[in-house]
Write a protein that holds these residues in place. Structure first.
Motif, short mmCIF file in Angstrom:
data_model
loop_
_atom_site.label_atom_id
_atom_site.label_comp_id
_atom_site.label_asym_id
_atom_site.label_seq_id
_atom_site.Cartn_x
_atom_site.Cartn_y
_atom_site.Cartn_z
N ASP A 1 0.73 -1.08 0.04
CA ASP A 1 -0.02 0.04 -0.09
C ASP A 1 0.90 1.12 0.16
N LYS A 2 1.05 1.91 -1.21
CA LYS A 2 1.69 2.98 -1.06
C LYS A 2 0.75 4.21 -1.69
N PRO A 3 1.14 5.48 -1.12
CA PRO A 3 0.19 6.61 -1.37
C PRO A 3 0.52 7.28 -2.83
N TYR A 4 1.68 6.85 -3.24
CA TYR A 4 1.59 7.42 -4.82
C TYR A 4 0.88 6.51 -5.74
N ALA A 5 0.60 5.35 -5.58
CA ALA A 5 0.01 4.46 -6.27
C ALA A 5 -1.41 4.87 -7.08
N LYS A 6 -1.67 4.60 -8.03
CA LYS A 6 -2.98 4.91 -8.70
C LYS A 6 -4.03 3.99 -8.14
N VAL A 7 -3.68 2.79 -7.68
CA VAL A 7 -4.62 1.83 -7.00
C VAL A 7 -4.02 1.60 -5.62
N ARG A 8 -4.86 1.10 -4.66
CA ARG A 8 -4.33 0.58 -3.25
C ARG A 8 -3.27 0.05 -3.30
N LEU A 9 -3.01 -0.98 -3.86
CA LEU A 9 -1.75 -1.98 -3.70
C LEU A 9 -0.98 -1.77 -4.93
N THR A 10 0.38 -1.77 -5.13
CA THR A 10 1.25 -1.84 -6.08
C THR A 10 2.41 -2.86 -6.03
N GLY A 11 2.99 -3.26 -7.07
CA GLY A 11 4.07 -4.30 -6.86
C GLY A 11 5.26 -3.84 -7.61
N ILE A 12 5.36 -2.29 -7.82
CA ILE A 12 6.33 -1.76 -8.61
C ILE A 12 7.66 -1.89 -7.78
N ASP A 13 7.76 -2.02 -6.61
CA ASP A 13 9.27 -2.24 -5.80
C ASP A 13 9.44 -3.40 -5.95
N LYS A 14 10.26 -3.93 -6.88
CA LYS A 14 10.69 -5.27 -7.33
C LYS A 14 12.14 -5.51 -6.45
N ARG A 15 12.42 -6.57 -6.09
CA ARG A 15 13.55 -7.19 -5.54
C ARG A 15 14.20 -8.33 -6.41
N PRO A 16 15.35 -8.39 -6.47
CA PRO A 16 15.95 -9.70 -6.93
C PRO A 16 15.68 -11.03 -6.34
N ALA A 17 15.18 -11.90 -6.99
CA ALA A 17 14.81 -13.25 -6.38
C ALA A 17 15.92 -14.23 -6.24
N ASP A 18 15.90 -15.18 -5.36
CA ASP A 18 16.90 -16.37 -5.12
C ASP A 18 16.35 -17.49 -6.00
N GLY A 19 17.46 -17.92 -6.83
CA GLY A 19 16.77 -19.34 -7.48
C GLY A 19 16.12 -19.03 -8.72
N PRO A 20 15.72 -20.05 -9.35
CA PRO A 20 15.05 -19.92 -10.62
C PRO A 20 13.70 -19.38 -10.30
N VAL A 21 13.07 -18.63 -11.23
CA VAL A 21 11.68 -18.33 -10.99
C VAL A 21 10.93 -18.78 -12.29
N ALA A 22 9.77 -19.27 -12.13
CA ALA A 22 8.83 -19.66 -13.18
C ALA A 22 8.14 -18.76 -13.95
N VAL A 23 7.95 -18.89 -15.13
CA VAL A 23 7.49 -17.84 -16.02
C VAL A 23 6.59 -18.49 -16.98
#
Length: 227
Positions: A14-36
């Protein structure tokens, strides 16, 4: 060598600058393989496992399954802004190195990972990223949307041709190059700051989304009638 430097995912916050209530823009590097995988046509769903999308109207779906931005441009912005810009800070799922994303062709395909693996992830270049208020608010840079747009190096969205896994260090290989000259940079400029370039997109008509194709065709009709 072109490769994935990091794979980044974001949790809903929940960020005050987001156009919607929740945002996932704050992304962090993941450990190990990630499914796509292909998330389906519905917006609001990421193709990257564990990645949250809050703005269901404008983000997600098959054409925006994955977002890539290059480390070289992050380094350049880091110098211009005078601040640290870690991998994922532009909201990208894949931070790449060794590939000029402004010059990739709309519709070209990449294999990510071991080419000997018949099940390796395969992606297709689709659309440039259009900056928004959430992006601007997250970076907290005055006039950011205008500045990012003027730079015209937006990174690219990708669809999933073949699902698979991706991890930091995976090599990126071009497996298909379409027979046209429409780059992500050209598509971005034509649909934002330089509408006079729209007719140049006609040669890539089959690779454009419905909205952009309609825009190009309307421009073509106007140009022909005006002539």
């Amino acid at each position: 060598m072109s490769q994935v430097l990091s794979v980044n995912v974001g949790a809903g916050a929940d960020k005050p600058y987001a156009k919607v209530r929740l945002t996932g823009i704050d992304k962090r590097p993941a450990d190990g393989p990630v499914a796509v995988r292909a998330p389906g046509p519905k917006r609001g769903v990421s193709g990257v496992a564990g990645d949250f999308i809050g703005d269901e109207r404008h983000h997600g779906g098959d054409r925006q399954a994955v977002y890539a931005f290059q480390r070289e441009d992050l380094d350049r912005w880091q110098g211009e802004l005078g601040r640290d810009l870690p991998n994922g800070c532009f909201g990208e799922n894949l931070t790449t190195v060794g590939i000029d994303l402004e010059q990739v062709l709309v519709g070209e395909r990449w294999t990510v990972g071991d080419p000997a693996d018949g099940e390796a992830l395969e992606l297709e270049v689709t659309d440039p990223r259009i900056p928004c208020r959430t992006f601007s608010g997250f970076l907290a840079e005055r006039g950011w949307v205008k500045r990012f747009t003027a730079d015209a190096r937006p990174g690219t969205y990708l669809s999933v041709v073949r699902p698979g896994q991706v991890r930091a260090g995976d090599e990126v290989r071009r497996t298909f190059v379409p027979d046209h000259d429409v780059t992500i940079g050209l598509l971005f400029r034509a649909t934002t700051t330089q509408r006079e370039l729209l007719p140049r997109l006609l040669v890539a008509r089959d690779y454009l989304d419905a909205e952009t194709r309609s825009l190009v065709e309307r421009r073509e009709t106007f140009t022909l009638d005006d002539a």
